[in-house]
Write a protein that holds these residues in place. Structure first.
Motif: not given
Length: 234
Positions: A58-79
């Motif tokens: 459903r979702e997959a992501w990495i966020e930094d300590a400030n809540g900035r989403r660095i990686v988001d599989a919604d933008r590209h499934s290959l992430h």
């Protein structure tokens, strides 16, 4: 047009199994109403393989300590590494780094990685992004989330049979498992679907044409196991 079909299929979340495969076959079925979807349950022996558990995310992501989403599989499934198990953890970059895959020789490309038969997880990043994160230091903290299921379900494949005036059969197969890869799977899907559509429109055919759209390797093996009487195994 073929490009329009490719553009529609491109973002679907395909893998060995799951709703992305079903959605892909549903789109093909709009053009080929005679297409039949088959579901083979997880755990069933197929020749010397076994149908795997079904995977959906459903979702997959990495966020930094400030809540900035660095990686988001919604933008590209290959992430997202295919078949990753679910995870929700806060990790230092030193802890997260082994879970990250990139291509140093092609810093602007996202690699394609899977873990079909290993219970693990990971992310794929552009190497330029990895270098930026390396610059933040080993102690930088990140939140990682993979909201996914990997559990008993089914493997899905699609089939179209166009009878001819003879029993001589031409078998045409294409894979339906790779997400967001235009030259690997998607081109074959689109061209084979267009061919089936053209042949279906012909008033008569000499040969019988048998189309199969299945996930790579295990899908083909599953189809062979289901059709052993039709395709003698040597």
């Amino acid at each position: 047009p073929l490009h329009d079909l490719a553009a529609r299929l491109y973002p679907l979340r395909r893998s060995l199994t799951g709703d992305g495969v079903r959605a892909t076959l549903h789109v093909l079925g709009e053009r080929l109403p005679m297409l039949v979807q088959h579901e083979v349950p997880s755990g069933r022996p197929v020749l010397d393989w076994t149908v795997p558990d079904e995977w959906n995310w459903r979702e997959a992501w990495i966020e930094d300590a400030n809540g900035r989403r660095i990686v988001d599989a919604d933008r590209h499934s290959l992430h997202l590494v295919g078949y990753s198990v679910p995870v929700r953890e806060r990790l230092t970059w030193n802890e997260l780094r082994p879970r990250v895959h990139s291509l140093p020789d092609w810093p602007d490309l996202i690699p394609y990685r899977t873990a079909y038969y290993a219970k693990t997880w990971g992310f794929c990043l552009r190497h330029r992004t990895v270098l930026e994160l390396d610059g933040q230091g080993d102690d930088a903290v990140y939140d990682g989330c993979i909201d996914a299921t990997r559990e008993p379900g089914a493997l899905t494949y699609g089939e179209v049979i166009l009878p001819g005036s003879t029993e001589d059969t031409v078998l045409i197969s294409a894979h339906v498992c790779h997400p967001m890869l235009a030259n690997d799977n998607l081109s074959g899907l689109v061209v084979s679907a267009a061919l089936a559509e053209r042949l279906a429109a012909r008033p008569e055919r000499r040969y019988t044409y048998h189309f199969v759209w299945a996930p790579g390797t295990v899908g083909a093996i599953t189809w062979l196991a289901q059709n052993a009487a039709r395709v003698p195994l040597v």
